[in-house]
Design an enzyme around this catalytic site. Sequence first.
Site, PDB file in Angstrom:
ATOM      1  N   HIS A  65       0.858  -1.190   0.000  1.00 58.23           N
ATOM      2  CA  HIS A  65       0.000   0.000   0.000  1.00 58.23           C
ATOM      3  C   HIS A  65       0.893   1.238   0.000  1.00 58.23           C
ATOM      4  O   HIS A  65       2.055   1.190   0.434  1.00 58.23           O
ATOM      5  CB  HIS A  65      -0.903   0.009   1.237  1.00 58.23           C
ATOM      6  CG  HIS A  65      -1.998  -1.019   1.187  1.00 58.23           C
ATOM      7  ND1 HIS A  65      -3.061  -1.010   2.054  1.00 58.23           N
ATOM      8  CD2 HIS A  65      -2.183  -2.068   0.352  1.00 58.23           C
ATOM      9  CE1 HIS A  65      -3.873  -2.015   1.776  1.00 58.23           C
ATOM     10  NE2 HIS A  65      -3.360  -2.683   0.741  1.00 58.23           N
TER      11      HIS A  65
ATOM     12  N   GLU B  89       1.139   3.869   1.802  1.00 58.42           N
ATOM     13  CA  GLU B  89       1.731   4.275   3.082  1.00 58.42           C
ATOM     14  C   GLU B  89       2.903   3.366   3.458  1.00 58.42           C
ATOM     15  O   GLU B  89       3.942   3.843   3.920  1.00 58.42           O
ATOM     16  CB  GLU B  89       0.680   4.238   4.198  1.00 58.42           C
ATOM     17  CG  GLU B  89      -0.471   5.208   3.999  1.00 58.42           C
ATOM     18  CD  GLU B  89      -1.663   4.562   3.285  1.00 58.42           C
ATOM     19  OE1 GLU B  89      -1.465   3.706   2.394  1.00 58.42           O
ATOM     20  OE2 GLU B  89      -2.806   4.923   3.622  1.00 58.42           O
TER      21      GLU B  89
ATOM     22  N   CYS C  46      -5.848   2.345   5.688  1.00 62.90           N
ATOM     23  CA  CYS C  46      -6.567   1.110   5.998  1.00 62.90           C
ATOM     24  C   CYS C  46      -6.023   0.572   7.326  1.00 62.90           C
ATOM     25  O   CYS C  46      -5.020   1.074   7.833  1.00 62.90           O
ATOM     26  CB  CYS C  46      -6.366   0.088   4.869  1.00 62.90           C
ATOM     27  SG  CYS C  46      -4.751  -0.722   4.920  1.00 62.90           S
TER      28      CYS C  46
ATOM     29  N   CYS D 255      -2.237  -0.221   7.246  1.00 62.32           N
ATOM     30  CA  CYS D 255      -1.390   0.974   7.193  1.00 62.32           C
ATOM     31  C   CYS D 255      -1.472   1.753   8.499  1.00 62.32           C
ATOM     32  O   CYS D 255      -0.485   2.335   8.942  1.00 62.32           O
ATOM     33  CB  CYS D 255      -1.772   1.840   6.003  1.00 62.32           C
ATOM     34  SG  CYS D 255      -1.391   1.021   4.440  1.00 62.32           S
TER      35      CYS D 255
HETATM   36 ZN   LIG Z   1      -3.309   0.387   3.535  1.00 59.33          ZN
END
Ligand SMILES: [Zn+2]
Length: 150
Positions: free
Chosen positions: A47, A49, A77, A80
């Site tokens: 992801h 991040e 999310c 993250c």
């Molecule tokens: Zn994430």
Amino acid sequence: MRQAIELAKTGMLAGNGGPFGCVIVKDGKVVGQGSNLVLKTKDPTAHAEVVAIRDACKTLDHFQLEGCEVYTSCEPCPMCLGAIFWARPAKVFFACTKEDAAEAGFDDEFIYQEIEVKPENRRIPMVSLMREESLKAFELWKEKGDKDLY
Ligand SMILES: [Zn+2]
């Protein structure tokens, strides 16, 4: 934040992954950045991040982001969010909300719900095995003299 949003768009248009971008700043300078690379790297944890945290930690040569600001194009999310807490930046700015992400097909609400469920009852059952044997690793850690606490 504008740069994070740009990364979200360019990364997605390049076919690298979903439309998410992240920039990490320390003392007014960009020290890390990333876009979602899940498709490109075939890595479900890539992801924006996480990619940016790894980039910033490499730049800063440290496992924590003390004094850093995280600018992410969307509210993190749960994975993250956890990564951000482990990295310990000073502050997080996000543009879109998780509701906006859900609207676009990236709904992570079920993960928040799963956290509340007993491990063995989760959609992916999680079962404790060989606890006594594994506790030995913690005992060794506690006894270890020269360790970096984080
Ligand atoms: Zn994430």
